[in-house]
Write a protein that holds these residues in place. Sequence first.
Motif, PDB file in Angstrom:
ATOM      1  N   LEU A  70      -2.586 -12.452  -5.692  1.00 24.91           N
ATOM      2  CA  LEU A  70      -2.728 -11.013  -5.890  1.00 24.91           C
ATOM      3  C   LEU A  70      -2.772 -10.327  -4.522  1.00 24.91           C
ATOM      4  O   LEU A  70      -3.705 -10.539  -3.746  1.00 24.91           O
ATOM      5  CB  LEU A  70      -4.003 -10.695  -6.672  1.00 24.91           C
ATOM      6  N   ASP A  71      -1.758  -9.495  -4.251  1.00 23.63           N
ATOM      7  CA  ASP A  71      -1.666  -8.840  -2.945  1.00 23.63           C
ATOM      8  C   ASP A  71      -2.165  -7.401  -3.068  1.00 23.63           C
ATOM      9  O   ASP A  71      -1.442  -6.532  -3.554  1.00 23.63           O
ATOM     10  CB  ASP A  71      -0.207  -8.871  -2.464  1.00 23.63           C
ATOM     11  N   GLU A  72      -3.371  -7.158  -2.643  1.00 26.33           N
ATOM     12  CA  GLU A  72      -3.967  -5.812  -2.696  1.00 26.33           C
ATOM     13  C   GLU A  72      -3.721  -5.095  -4.021  1.00 26.33           C
ATOM     14  O   GLU A  72      -3.179  -3.996  -4.028  1.00 26.33           O
ATOM     15  CB  GLU A  72      -3.408  -4.931  -1.572  1.00 26.33           C
ATOM     16  N   PRO A  73      -4.115  -5.688  -5.122  1.00 25.18           N
ATOM     17  CA  PRO A  73      -3.775  -5.050  -6.407  1.00 25.18           C
ATOM     18  C   PRO A  73      -4.415  -3.672  -6.566  1.00 25.18           C
ATOM     19  O   PRO A  73      -3.877  -2.833  -7.277  1.00 25.18           O
ATOM     20  CB  PRO A  73      -4.309  -6.035  -7.441  1.00 25.18           C
ATOM     21  N   LYS A  79      -0.613 -10.894   6.168  1.00 28.47           N
ATOM     22  CA  LYS A  79      -1.153 -11.376   4.901  1.00 28.47           C
ATOM     23  C   LYS A  79      -0.056 -11.496   3.845  1.00 28.47           C
ATOM     24  O   LYS A  79       0.076 -12.520   3.164  1.00 28.47           O
ATOM     25  CB  LYS A  79      -2.252 -10.425   4.398  1.00 28.47           C
ATOM     26  N   SER A  80       0.731 -10.430   3.720  1.00 31.71           N
ATOM     27  CA  SER A  80       1.816 -10.475   2.739  1.00 31.71           C
ATOM     28  C   SER A  80       2.829 -11.551   3.101  1.00 31.71           C
ATOM     29  O   SER A  80       3.379 -12.229   2.229  1.00 31.71           O
ATOM     30  CB  SER A  80       2.510  -9.121   2.648  1.00 31.71           C
ATOM     31  N   THR A  81       3.059 -11.728   4.384  1.00 34.62           N
ATOM     32  CA  THR A  81       3.969 -12.775   4.825  1.00 34.62           C
ATOM     33  C   THR A  81       3.479 -14.136   4.340  1.00 34.62           C
ATOM     34  O   THR A  81       4.270 -14.956   3.859  1.00 34.62           O
ATOM     35  CB  THR A  81       4.052 -12.770   6.370  1.00 34.62           C
ATOM     36  N   LEU A 123       2.776  -8.386  -6.524  1.00 37.62           N
ATOM     37  CA  LEU A 123       3.040  -7.778  -5.223  1.00 37.62           C
ATOM     38  C   LEU A 123       2.182  -6.539  -4.989  1.00 37.62           C
ATOM     39  O   LEU A 123       1.494  -6.058  -5.888  1.00 37.62           O
ATOM     40  CB  LEU A 123       4.517  -7.419  -5.090  1.00 37.62           C
ATOM     41  N   GLN A 124       2.258  -6.047  -3.741  1.00 36.62           N
ATOM     42  CA  GLN A 124       1.400  -4.935  -3.341  1.00 36.62           C
ATOM     43  C   GLN A 124       1.569  -3.716  -4.249  1.00 36.62           C
ATOM     44  O   GLN A 124       0.616  -3.028  -4.560  1.00 36.62           O
ATOM     45  CB  GLN A 124       1.712  -4.555  -1.883  1.00 36.62           C
ATOM     46  N   LYS A 125       2.825  -3.439  -4.670  1.00 37.21           N
ATOM     47  CA  LYS A 125       3.049  -2.339  -5.614  1.00 37.21           C
ATOM     48  C   LYS A 125       3.002  -2.891  -7.024  1.00 37.21           C
ATOM     49  O   LYS A 125       3.197  -4.095  -7.235  1.00 37.21           O
ATOM     50  CB  LYS A 125       4.428  -1.721  -5.353  1.00 37.21           C
TER      51      LYS A 125
HETATM   52 MG   LIG Z   1       0.781  -6.557   2.925  1.00 32.17          MG
END
Ligand SMILES: [Mg+2]
Lengths: 314, 256, 256, 253, 253
Positions: free
Chosen positions: D156-159, D44-46, D80-82
């Motif tokens: 939005l990556d897993e906010p 997913k992040s990719t 990003l995720q963080k």
């Molecule tokens: Mg990810």
Amino acid sequence: PPKKEEPAPVPAPPPLTKVTVMLDWTPNTNHTGLYVAKEKGFYKEQGLDVEILQSGEPGPAQLVAAGKVDFGVSYQEEVTNARAADIPIVSLAAVIQHNTSGFASLKEANLTRPKDLEGKRYGGWGSPAEHAVIEAVMAKDGGNGKKVKFIDIGSADFFSVIGKKVDFTWIYYGWDGIQAELRKIPLNVIMLKDFDKALDYYTPVIITSEKNIKERADLVKKFMHATSKGYELAIAQPEEGAKILLKHAPELNAELVMASQKWLSTQLQADAPQWGRQKKEVWEGYAQWMFERKLLDKMIEADKAFTNEFLPPK
Amino acid sequence: MKRYVSSFLAFLILLLLWEFSVEIFQIEKFILPAPSLVAGALIASFPLLLEHSLQTAVEALLGFGLAVIMGTCLALAMGLLPWVKRTVYPLIVVSQTIPIMAVAPLLIIWFGYDILPKVLVVALVCFFPITVSTVEGLDHIDQDMVKLLLTMGATPGQILRLVKFPGALPSFFAGLKISATYSIMGAVIGEWLGGSKGLGIYMTRSMHSFLTERVFASIVAITAMSLILVGIIEIIARLTMPWLYQKISWQQDEKV
Amino acid sequence: MKRYVSSFLAFLILLLLWEFSVEIFQIEKFILPAPSLVAGALIASFPLLLEHSLQTAVEALLGFGLAVIMGTCLALAMGLLPWVKRTVYPLIVVSQTIPIMAVAPLLIIWFGYDILPKVLVVALVCFFPITVSTVEGLDHIDQDMVKLLLTMGATPGQILRLVKFPGALPSFFAGLKISATYSIMGAVIGEWLGGSKGLGIYMTRSMHSFLTERVFASIVAITAMSLILVGIIEIIARLTMPWLYQKISWQQDEKV
Amino acid sequence: MLEIKNITKTYSSPQGEIWTLKDISLAVGKGEFVSIIGPSGCGKSTLFNIISGLERPDRGKVLLSGQDITGQKGHTAYMLQKDLLLPWRTVLDNCILGLEVQGVARDVGRKRAEALLPEFGLEGFARSFPVVLSGGMRQRVAFLRTMLQGKEILLLDEPFGSLDAFTKGEMHEWLLGIWEKYHPTVLFITHDVDEALLLSDRVYVLSTRPATVKLDVEVKLERPRFRDLITEEKFVKLKKLLLEALAQNKPHS
Amino acid sequence: MLEIKNITKTYSSPQGEIWTLKDISLAVGKGEFVSIIGPSGCGKSTLFNIISGLERPDRGKVLLSGQDITGQKGHTAYMLQKDLLLPWRTVLDNCILGLEVQGVARDVGRKRAEALLPEFGLEGFARSFPVVLSGGMRQRVAFLRTMLQGKEILLLDEPFGSLDAFTKGEMHEWLLGIWEKYHPTVLFITHDVDEALLLSDRVYVLSTRPATVKLDVEVKLERPRFRDLITEEKFVKLKKLLLEALAQNKPHS
Ligand SMILES: [Mg+2]
Ligand SMILES: Nc1ncnc2c1ncn2[C@@H]1O[C@H](COP(=O)(O)OP(=O)(O)OP(=O)(O)O)[C@@H](O)[C@H]1O
Ligand SMILES: Nc1ncnc2c1ncn2[C@@H]1O[C@H](COP(=O)(O)OP(=O)(O)OP(=O)(O)O)[C@@H](O)[C@H]1O
Ligand SMILES: [Mg+2]
């Protein structure tokens, strides 16, 4: 088979007394006598087992006074300073009769007499005594020592600075001067002793503590007798002496040691009746000279600073 | 090993540059000897150098060992008793500003001219990194691990053995490696105070005999010995802490 | 300040012990002068000591400044260009095994007798901790922050200015503090090579005049100056990085 | 508006090739809130890295309003995720980071950001450093920073991945409010089926690696939505659908 | 079997007193699986610290089988919020940590643990170090370590809090299996309403600080249970009940 006869038990030699001597620098030709005495067994004859140590900071004076070593190689200036600071050390013998140090410059600079040094650059290590000595020597020749430019060269050696950053430095002829001869670098050397009698002091000398003299006079006597024998041999057979020194300090430059030893062999005893003998006027004269120039806080009693008592009777 | 190739090449290039500049600028050998000359001196005086090196190595190892013992004990005392740390740590840090060369003469006066003062100089040089690293290691142990052991009813001794010791090991070894780097140098400094054998003696004698190439040869020996010591500690570290060096494959690939 | 009370007390007790043992064991003052004697020497020769200290301070500060510049530039080069790091870093680490006292005479020969070689000695001593710390700081920057800026379309310059510089600051200051601890000592070592002014000169002259209490007085001066320098850097760090020192109230209490 | 066409991506690692994305196609309309849900490590992040231009796909295209932006940076605002707040910048200055990179003067950016702080529950924290913020507040700063970049689409990556269940619930409600107001175009990654259904207009379900689109569900729940929706029947039905699609990915079922 | 009676606990912090637990009473029967659910920071971990003897309550008692064990360590097996595997011990040696502390010989402990590894999905990893384990595996090692201590009651503090939703689901299924087999007595902390309902026989809901027991729900869903339960009607009803109880805690509602 007939029982072999047990060899008669050799009486065990009395155990050797451990004795330590600390040098004033790395081993050099000034110290040859000590190594000769050790190598030839002169110390052993006296019942001594001598260890010779090289020194760093501090010089041997404090260590001798503190009883950490029994004897040391020092020089008159240090002994005078130490005694003025109530450090009880005593000179037992002058290793070289006359001051063999002087101001050296390259021949091409043409500095042949103290007066020539006016306006020149002197490379030194920044001690107040240097100023006093230069002024004194130049004054005797009608020069003004205040006109000399002082440059600190610290621990850099003579050859890396001379003729480049400085015009002259203060060397021991027996080491740096000989090295220059070997390298075929012609020098002019103005010897201190030629210009001010007070500056013809003893360097180096062999020292011990007052305590040793008082409590172990016998040991001091034995040590000095053997040492004298060592230096006498070094005077008589400089090549043999040099070889012995090199055997004990193989790190040294062999060529330099050989040449230096030959040159020194005439200087060790020189005009004295006996190797090592010291004169009161030399001690008093130099102390007075220092005191007058405020290099000493207080005058020392010259006859307590040295003794000839432990030299072998002649 | 492979990752050091480029530094090794850079080093060779530096050596070549040095060799040629000495040649080209006609630098006198007592000012800066060419590397080839140094290599020659190294070979010519190898037996002598070896003899002195052994003495230095013995001093360095004894001092290093002493520093490890002193440093570890002090670090444990500081890591386990907060008041010791509060009291001693600032003093230790302040003591680092004192030049060792200024204290060294006192060591000679107090402890004689034998091997002891040299060992002490090495120990003084080495003990600071070991202590500081180990204290830091103990400080950064996960307090929750300690808590876990407490819930299991562990004694302070068990906690020390099972959690605190192994947890502080990586920092401890990091400190050892820094100390090892400086240990041979410490022994040489100790020898400059006086003695009759060792690389420091060899070095001053060479210097005073105007044999600059031998001075450089002894620097090479010092560096080589230091690197060997660091290497040995690295190996011990790998054997002692296999978990730290275990190859971590892509964690995502080991899914539940 | 309060947290140093116990070390200060410990220090006082050590001083008292020292004073009394000198008294009781009748230790001669050229071997170990009593603290009271040292204090006396400190007061008596204060103007002289001050004059020498100024010289040493100038050398130390110049050297320190030089080390900061050199160290930062090198660290930046290593932190930003991996091949530079791979090549240079091992060489720098290995160079740490060379005793500075062995190289120092060369500095004199090459750079003359003025203040320059002393400044260089200080710089050599100080530059290693600064470089290593800064490189470590740059290494530990969160790569995702860089990634974030990339998605925003930031240029390498912007990334350097907005993320890498500020991110490496805490490590950089940690390195500065270690260096500051050693800088005065470095200047003193430099002065031992030769010179006419400075604490190192004062120290050797006192030593050769057998005034051991003055040697100790100069050690006190060295320590005091080092601590002042470290303190100044600590203050600068606090001013430069307010976010690091901001009081963290119980995070749980600031609920959404 | 955003179209992803037949994207394929393979990484090479010391352990061999890792085939991450396999022929992924998806589309996001203007003002749409679209979620992507899929197992951990599926890529997913990719996918987001590719859309934002950080990485290039092996094959396939990214189109924004019909224009090919494959491999180009700066077209999207990526969270990003963080949270990645810069600890050395105040809350306000963290918010304007994107603007600063774009060359907007600090003062201008600060004014713009300051006006929005109350709405993001950050009033009074403008000059604080991030250390003092709670997890939820940090996410809101990161979100404001993303919004302020003024891009057409937000990634939005897993906010809310790192928040605890209760804070997460509050953030959901808040985000629903913000979305009602501004209607940004959002592509949203999550692990959490409830979250995906509650927030989105559409949900894509990805398979395990190599990721393909397994399911594409329209979430026809009326807006405005509130948290209680989670236990309503329509919602639970959709959830069942998604859970089943996900379960099919599991190697052992 | 385990009874907690009127426990009260206050911390003093630089910002003043923090009143964490207020007159909490609860009970766990033998072989029962009881969950505690409550907002973040309400004092759940504090309660476990008190039960395990790490901390002492200001007032109140902890009784185990009628015996007062307040402030005594070693009566319970506590699995903390983090997995806390010791990185320098192999998987097997991590499992036997509790036994080692109890003085059981390593060999004996290892044999006992090794027999259980397959059941915990750790076969073949006995001699690996924890670095190579995935998140789910780490939790299982920590769980095995807790079980092996052979205590009458297990305290599990958010064991699955750090796992992603999918791994979490798998762990739920696995834990349900283990529980069916061994029927340990468990007290379980979680944030996740689904998790609490799926696993427990009873759920306590705590309020925000100072924590009191807001609700005590019997979960009357037949066992053995499986994951699909989550979307069944009975389940959703209970969930609604819990969510409402939790919502009442919110300061703004
Ligand atoms: Mg990810
Ligand atoms: N730079 C890289 N080099 C090699 N492999 C990579 C790289 N980045 C990611 N991967 C691999 O690609 C796969 C997908 O990673 P990605 O981060 O996209 O997963 P994800 O779906 O976002 O996972 P998560 O839900 O845990 O965030 C992973 O298995 C990872 O190991
Ligand atoms: N040692 C301590 N000193 C002071 N306050 C503490 C201490 N331990 C915990 N607290 C406070 O007590 C409260 C309860 O903490 P606790 O860890 O029990 O909460 P929790 O319910 O487990 O939270 P979470 O769900 O985040 O794990 C928190 O507000 C915390 O700030
Ligand atoms: Mg907790």
